[in-house]
Write a protein that holds these residues in place. Structure first.
Motif, PDB file in Angstrom:
ATOM      1  N   GLN A  38       0.859  -1.185   0.000  1.00 45.58           N
ATOM      2  CA  GLN A  38       0.000   0.000   0.000  1.00 45.58           C
ATOM      3  C   GLN A  38       0.894   1.233   0.000  1.00 45.58           C
ATOM      4  OE1 GLN A  38      -3.344   0.081  -0.119  1.00 45.58           O
ATOM      5  NE2 GLN A  38      -3.433  -2.158  -0.212  1.00 45.58           N
ATOM      6  N   PRO A  39       0.505   2.238  -0.719  1.00 41.56           N
ATOM      7  CA  PRO A  39       1.323   3.446  -0.654  1.00 41.56           C
ATOM      8  C   PRO A  39       1.355   3.996   0.767  1.00 41.56           C
ATOM      9  CG  PRO A  39      -0.680   3.819  -1.962  1.00 41.56           C
ATOM     10  CD  PRO A  39      -0.654   2.387  -1.531  1.00 41.56           C
ATOM     11  N   THR A  40       2.526   4.436   1.114  1.00 42.24           N
ATOM     12  CA  THR A  40       2.674   4.987   2.467  1.00 42.24           C
ATOM     13  C   THR A  40       1.935   6.325   2.524  1.00 42.24           C
ATOM     14  OG1 THR A  40       4.855   3.976   2.516  1.00 42.24           O
ATOM     15  CG2 THR A  40       4.366   5.615   4.215  1.00 42.24           C
ATOM     16  N   PRO A  41       1.048   6.466   3.506  1.00 40.10           N
ATOM     17  CA  PRO A  41       0.310   7.747   3.583  1.00 40.10           C
ATOM     18  C   PRO A  41       1.269   8.890   3.946  1.00 40.10           C
ATOM     19  CG  PRO A  41      -0.326   6.261   5.358  1.00 40.10           C
ATOM     20  CD  PRO A  41       0.647   5.538   4.506  1.00 40.10           C
ATOM     21  N   VAL A  42       1.077   9.970   3.315  1.00 37.93           N
ATOM     22  CA  VAL A  42       1.896  11.145   3.592  1.00 37.93           C
ATOM     23  C   VAL A  42       1.159  11.965   4.671  1.00 37.93           C
ATOM     24  CG1 VAL A  42       2.911  13.234   2.602  1.00 37.93           C
ATOM     25  CG2 VAL A  42       2.685  11.132   1.222  1.00 37.93           C
ATOM     26  N   PRO A  43       1.843  12.342   5.766  1.00 36.45           N
ATOM     27  CA  PRO A  43       1.162  13.113   6.816  1.00 36.45           C
ATOM     28  C   PRO A  43       0.741  14.487   6.286  1.00 36.45           C
ATOM     29  CG  PRO A  43       3.470  12.665   7.390  1.00 36.45           C
ATOM     30  CD  PRO A  43       3.191  12.023   6.086  1.00 36.45           C
TER      31      PRO A  43
END
Length: 110
Positions: A103-108
């Motif tokens: 899964q793409p790493t969520p960007v804060p």
């Protein structure tokens, strides 16, 4: 054909064999049949050994008899060195296990 008989003395007697032209036809045929029956058919292995005793090489024997050199070697008990086995190749890499899609790493958020 002449046959010689020798004694302990120095005299020799020769006895002429009847010629085929003077013989009756049945006698000539009988002699021919006897001559043909006097032959011996050697096995292939025996022929190989006979040629070897006469000094022929295995390759010459094979050519004379129309057989392979390996067959001649077998009849003569010659052990043929086997070709060296191919060197072991590098081990094939282990199959890579299928990875689960990431899964793409969520960007804060800022």
């Amino acid at each position: 054909m002449n046959v010689s008989i020798s004694n302990s003395g120095s005299t020799q007697a020769t006895v002429p064999a009847p010629s085929p032209t003077n013989a009756q036809p049945s006698e000539a045929a009988e002699r021919t049949a006897q001559a043909a029956g006097d032959s011996v058919k050697l096995s292939q292995a025996a022929q190989v050994h006979l040629y070897k005793q006469q000094g022929q090489s295995p390759s010459q024997i094979a050519a004379n008899l129309g057989i392979s050199a390996a067959t001649v070697d077998g009849y003569l008990g010659i052990a043929v060195a086997k070709a060296p086995a191919a060197p072991p190749s590098a081990p094939s890499p282990e199959p890579v296990a299928a990875q689960a899609p990431t899964q793409p790493t969520p960007v804060p958020a800022k």
